[in-house]
Design a protein around this motif. Structure first.
Motif, PDB file in Angstrom:
ATOM      1  N   ASN A  97       0.807  -1.213   0.000  1.00 38.45           N
ATOM      2  CA  ASN A  97       0.000   0.000   0.000  1.00 38.45           C
ATOM      3  C   ASN A  97       0.843   1.268   0.000  1.00 38.45           C
ATOM      4  N   GLY A  98       2.169   1.114  -0.161  1.00 39.25           N
ATOM      5  CA  GLY A  98       3.030   2.282  -0.137  1.00 39.25           C
ATOM      6  C   GLY A  98       3.280   2.850  -1.514  1.00 39.25           C
ATOM      7  N   THR A  99       4.377   3.632  -1.618  1.00 43.02           N
ATOM      8  CA  THR A  99       4.727   4.293  -2.883  1.00 43.02           C
ATOM      9  C   THR A  99       6.033   3.768  -3.462  1.00 43.02           C
ATOM     10  N   GLY A 100       6.675   2.825  -2.760  1.00 42.72           N
ATOM     11  CA  GLY A 100       7.927   2.262  -3.246  1.00 42.72           C
ATOM     12  C   GLY A 100       7.804   0.780  -3.479  1.00 42.72           C
ATOM     13  N   THR A 101       8.779   0.224  -4.197  1.00 39.95           N
ATOM     14  CA  THR A 101       8.777  -1.194  -4.550  1.00 39.95           C
ATOM     15  C   THR A 101       9.510  -2.001  -3.490  1.00 39.95           C
ATOM     16  N   ALA A 102       8.866  -3.123  -3.081  1.00 36.12           N
ATOM     17  CA  ALA A 102       9.511  -4.074  -2.173  1.00 36.12           C
ATOM     18  C   ALA A 102      10.100  -5.196  -3.013  1.00 36.12           C
ATOM     19  N   SER A 103      11.346  -5.548  -2.759  1.00 38.43           N
ATOM     20  CA  SER A 103      12.012  -6.588  -3.538  1.00 38.43           C
ATOM     21  C   SER A 103      12.489  -7.692  -2.610  1.00 38.43           C
ATOM     22  N   GLU A 104      12.717  -8.882  -3.265  1.00 35.93           N
ATOM     23  CA  GLU A 104      13.188 -10.060  -2.534  1.00 35.93           C
ATOM     24  C   GLU A 104      12.334 -10.317  -1.292  1.00 35.93           C
ATOM     25  N   VAL A 105      11.021 -10.380  -1.522  1.00 35.57           N
ATOM     26  CA  VAL A 105      10.069 -10.576  -0.420  1.00 35.57           C
ATOM     27  C   VAL A 105      10.059 -12.045  -0.033  1.00 35.57           C
ATOM     28  N   GLU A 106      10.291 -12.312   1.225  1.00 35.13           N
ATOM     29  CA  GLU A 106      10.306 -13.676   1.750  1.00 35.13           C
ATOM     30  C   GLU A 106       9.254 -13.791   2.859  1.00 35.13           C
ATOM     31  N   ILE A 107       8.442 -14.857   2.794  1.00 33.94           N
ATOM     32  CA  ILE A 107       7.348 -15.050   3.753  1.00 33.94           C
ATOM     33  C   ILE A 107       7.679 -16.245   4.633  1.00 33.94           C
ATOM     34  N   VAL A 108       7.521 -16.047   5.940  1.00 34.23           N
ATOM     35  CA  VAL A 108       7.707 -17.129   6.912  1.00 34.23           C
ATOM     36  C   VAL A 108       6.452 -17.174   7.777  1.00 34.23           C
ATOM     37  N   MET A 109       5.825 -18.354   7.835  1.00 29.04           N
ATOM     38  CA  MET A 109       4.589 -18.511   8.600  1.00 29.04           C
ATOM     39  C   MET A 109       4.801 -19.474   9.755  1.00 29.04           C
ATOM     40  N   SER A 110       4.110 -19.198  10.854  1.00 30.26           N
ATOM     41  CA  SER A 110       4.119 -20.085  12.011  1.00 30.26           C
ATOM     42  C   SER A 110       2.747 -20.038  12.656  1.00 30.26           C
ATOM     43  N   THR A 111       2.443 -21.076  13.437  1.00 24.76           N
ATOM     44  CA  THR A 111       1.130 -21.136  14.081  1.00 24.76           C
ATOM     45  C   THR A 111       1.233 -21.939  15.363  1.00 24.76           C
ATOM     46  N   SER A 112       0.093 -22.092  16.034  1.00 25.78           N
ATOM     47  CA  SER A 112       0.069 -22.782  17.319  1.00 25.78           C
ATOM     48  C   SER A 112      -0.037 -24.285  17.134  1.00 25.78           C
ATOM     49  N   GLN A 113      -0.041 -24.992  18.261  1.00 27.43           N
ATOM     50  CA  GLN A 113      -0.169 -26.441  18.213  1.00 27.43           C
ATOM     51  C   GLN A 113      -1.537 -26.842  17.683  1.00 27.43           C
ATOM     52  N   GLN A 114      -1.591 -28.069  17.149  1.00 26.00           N
ATOM     53  CA  GLN A 114      -2.798 -28.673  16.568  1.00 26.00           C
ATOM     54  C   GLN A 114      -3.244 -27.960  15.308  1.00 26.00           C
ATOM     55  N   VAL A 115      -2.401 -27.071  14.794  1.00 25.16           N
ATOM     56  CA  VAL A 115      -2.652 -26.428  13.510  1.00 25.16           C
ATOM     57  C   VAL A 115      -1.402 -26.602  12.670  1.00 25.16           C
ATOM     58  N   SER A 116      -1.569 -27.125  11.472  1.00 24.49           N
ATOM     59  CA  SER A 116      -0.421 -27.386  10.599  1.00 24.49           C
ATOM     60  C   SER A 116      -0.577 -26.603   9.307  1.00 24.49           C
ATOM     61  N   ILE A 117       0.519 -25.882   8.951  1.00 26.82           N
ATOM     62  CA  ILE A 117       0.565 -25.206   7.655  1.00 26.82           C
ATOM     63  C   ILE A 117       1.265 -26.153   6.698  1.00 26.82           C
ATOM     64  N   LEU A 118       0.521 -26.652   5.712  1.00 27.20           N
ATOM     65  CA  LEU A 118       1.027 -27.711   4.854  1.00 27.20           C
ATOM     66  C   LEU A 118       1.862 -27.166   3.708  1.00 27.20           C
ATOM     67  N   SER A 119       1.440 -26.103   3.089  1.00 27.17           N
ATOM     68  CA  SER A 119       2.198 -25.562   1.958  1.00 27.17           C
ATOM     69  C   SER A 119       1.817 -24.111   1.731  1.00 27.17           C
ATOM     70  N   TYR A 120       2.804 -23.352   1.197  1.00 27.12           N
ATOM     71  CA  TYR A 120       2.574 -21.976   0.790  1.00 27.12           C
ATOM     72  C   TYR A 120       3.818 -21.472   0.066  1.00 27.12           C
ATOM     73  N   PRO A 121       3.679 -20.541  -0.870  1.00 26.89           N
ATOM     74  CA  PRO A 121       4.868 -19.969  -1.528  1.00 26.89           C
ATOM     75  C   PRO A 121       5.625 -19.083  -0.554  1.00 26.89           C
ATOM     76  N   THR A 122       6.951 -19.144  -0.626  1.00 25.16           N
ATOM     77  CA  THR A 122       7.762 -18.440   0.366  1.00 25.16           C
ATOM     78  C   THR A 122       8.474 -17.207  -0.171  1.00 25.16           C
ATOM     79  N   ARG A 123       8.531 -16.993  -1.506  1.00 27.51           N
ATOM     80  CA  ARG A 123       9.347 -15.904  -2.019  1.00 27.51           C
ATOM     81  C   ARG A 123       8.688 -15.257  -3.233  1.00 27.51           C
TER      82      ARG A 123
END
Length: 641
Positions: free
Chosen positions: A171-197
């Motif tokens: 939502n800004g006015t500049g470009t973000a580059s080399e964006v890397e996503i890291v996800m975590s969650t609580s117990q009894q919840v599993s993140i199976l797959s997602y794109p990271t970069r």
């Protein structure tokens, strides 16, 4: 001196490639947005953004002070909205680096890119020599990055693999580059797959991040969160991290939506009814190991079963039927509940339990099982604070004779029966009606409607005593009665053409407060004309509280002497909101002009009616007699002369 020269040489060798010499004794080491300890992003709309310029004293002579003036391009201003920003630097020793920090505002409409500015440096050396340098510099406005992540779905299902989408927006006015996503969650919840970069996310761009997530069945009905950390390089190449937490509501697995019915749902009294308990799976998932427990109370009696049944499996859209025999004993109830407790395994292999209540309607073979008593009270409108004479009517609408019929009114704090409570009727034939007179007192503080409870007992054809509880509702109205308890006329003697005032004291002698009370003279007053206000609004008038009201009238010149009545109209609402209008009369004596003295006030108290003449009445009679006697004596003396 040699030490200064050596230090200067080392600093010059250590200068970065973007260093810029300014004059013979200064060099610009760096120009960057931010401070020496923290870099910042700058874009259109930035306010109070720090711009740091580092200067190196390359000479072996100290600079006593320096003044830096930055001439800014269009769209960039200092904090005081000037196109010029000034910073003073203190003593700059040889070989040292000094920082000049300018705080600038960037117009929101300024385009990103490189903008040219001019830097003027002037100062004085320790040897009293002065210098003045001018050098162009570039201000790079790359924009600010504002990464925001949101969840398109707000709900996930327990015990299932859920496909959800995250929306990653810049939502800004500049470009973000080399964006890397890291996800975590609580117990009894599993993140199976997602794109990271992602290579880059331009300003105003949004990308969809598909995520596969599994939530344990035990978390159904609870909220869960996913922590998202976004690492990226901002528009100036600085590494940054933004963290966000997304919440989801964990919904239960889609219920099987079991429908339960009793076919038929109308049972006959004194009969063994063969019915079917029908179970239909109207959902979209299969249910297994369905266990049902049938529970009933009198007058229903299951025959030939303990009420426990099992169904191995019911697929979506399928129906299972269980035959049941139910006997209905004697009762006066129109229906009876049938409770069905059921348990089953849903599609997520979770044990579910439910309790359902079905209603079976009960019918009789003849009208004798219905109540043969018709009980009425007339009138059905009673008045509070007084004794009401009523008629209790009892009719036999059945087909058999009723014996030893007893009607007992129940005690109530709002109504009091004033005679023997119990009404006894030896027998009542079909179609016969019995009437009894009674008196009942309703308390003054009763609400506008009350319920009179009665217990009715009787013997029918089967010689079994039956008892019924009856409640009869009646409307309660309060009594509002206005009286004029005092009257003052000023002046007492009213002559034709004269204006006078009438003051009355009004009292509500009823049992309830009157609301929206107003008082006005009647429109048809013969011989008088209203003078002044034509209507007085009194609002709420409680009981036994005097209220004074004054009207002014003018006796017409054509009004003949005599006694007149001035009608006053009182309008009000009672406690049930009905509008009433009453008329009160005030007596006024009109006498010929010039009769009597100048006139005094006449006071009349209507409640003090003792049978004797009060002082005002005595004066009214005696004064004219004295005047006539004096006049007669005077005339007689003239005649003798």
């Amino acid at each position: 001196m040699k030490a200064y020269a050596l230090l200067l040489l080392l600093l010059v060798l250590a200068l970065p490639v973007y260093s810029q010499e300014v004059g013979s004794n200064l060099a610009i080491v760096s120009i960057k947005w931010g401070t020496s300890s923290q870099s910042v992003e700058v874009g259109p709309g930035s306010v109070n953004a720090p711009l740091t310029i580092q200067l190196l004293n390359r000479d072996d002579i100290a600079i006593r002070y320096a003044k830096l003036t930055l001439s800014l391009p269009e769209g960039i201003t200092s904090t005081d909205d000037s196109r010029t920003a000034v910073v003073f630097l203190p003593t700059m020793n040889p070989g040292t680096i000094s920082e000049a920090v300018f705080y600038l505002n960037i117009d929101k409409n300024l385009k990103t890119g490189v903008h040219q500015a001019t830097l003027y440096i002037e100062g004085v050396n320790d040897d009293d020599t002065t210098f003045l340098y001018t050098t162009p510099i570039q201000l790079r406005i790359n924009g600010e990055v504002s990464l925001h992540v949101s969840n398109a779905e707000k709900t996930v299902m327990a015990g299932r693999r859920n496909s959800v989408n995250l929306i990653l927006s810049n939502n800004g006015t500049g470009t973000a580059s080399e964006v890397e996503i890291v996800m975590s969650t609580s117990q009894q919840v599993s993140i199976l797959s997602y794109p990271t970069r992602f290579d880059k996310i331009d300003a105003g761009e949004s990308v969809k991040v598909p995520v596969e997530i599994y939530v344990a069945p035990s978390l159904a009905g609870s909220p869960v969160t996913i922590n998202v950390a976004m690492n990226y390089l901002d528009s100036y190449g600085n590494p940054r991290t933004v963290e966000s937490t997304l919440g989801y509501e964990v919904a239960y697995s889609t219920p099987p939506n079991l429908l339960l019915e009793i076919i038929p749902n109308q049972l006959t009294i004194y009969n063994l009814n063969d019915v079917k308990l029908r179970v239909t799976n109207a959902g979209f998932t299969v249910v297994r190991d369905v266990a049902l427990t049938l529970s009933v109370n009198l007058p229903l009696v299951p025959v030939g079963t303990d009420g426990k049944f099992n169904i191995p499996e019911i697929r979506p859209g399928e129906t299972a039927e269980i035959p049941v025999s139910i006997y209905v004993s004697e009762t006066s109830a129109p229906s009876s509940p049938v409770t069905v407790s059921l348990s089953y395994l849903d599609d997520s292999n979770q044990l579910k339990t439910e309790s359902r209540v079905l209603n079976a309607f009960l019918s009789a073979r003849s009208a004798e099982f219905l109540s043969p008593i018709n009980l009425r009270i007339t009138p059905n409108i009673l008045y509070s604070g007084t004794i009401n004479n009523i008629t209790v009517s009892v009719s036999n609408i059945g087909s058999t004779t009723l014996r030893d019929l007893t009607i007992t009114p129940s005690a109530s704090s709002q109504a009091t029966w004033l005679q023997e409570n119990t009404l006894n009727i030896p027998s009542l034939e079909p179609g016969e009606e019995y009437k009894s007179q009674a008196a009942i007192f309703v308390a003054s503080d009763s609400p506008t409607s009350i319920t009179l409870a009665m217990t009715v007992s009787y013997y029918g054809r089967d010689n079994v005593q039956r008892q019924e509880e009856r409640q009869i509702g009646v409307l309660v109205k309060g009594v509002v009665h206005f009286e004029v308890v005092d009257l003052t006329i000023l002046p007492e003697v009213v002559s034709p053409g004269q204006t006078f005032s009438v003051t009355i004291v009004l009292v509500n002698t009823g049992t309830v407060q009157a609301s929206a009370v107003s008082l006005r003279p009647s429109e048809n007053i013969q011989g008088f004309r209203l003078f002044g206000q034509s209507r007085v609004f009194l609002g709420n008038v409680p009981t036994n509280t005097p209220t004074s009201v004054t009207f002014s009238f003018t006796a017409l010149n054509s009004t003949s002497p005599g006694r007149y009545q001035l009608p006053l109209v009182v309008s009000y609402r009672d406690n049930v909101g009905e509008v009433h209008t009453d008329t009160l009369s005030v007596n006024v004596n009109v006498r010929p002009a010039g009769f009597g003295g100048p006139g005094t006030a006449r006071t009349q108290t209507t409640t003090a009616n003792t049978g004797f003449l009060n002082t005002s009445n005595i004066i009214t009679i005696v004064v004219p007699l004295l005047i006539g006697l004096v006049a007669g004596v005077a005339i007689g003396r003239r005649g003798r002369r």
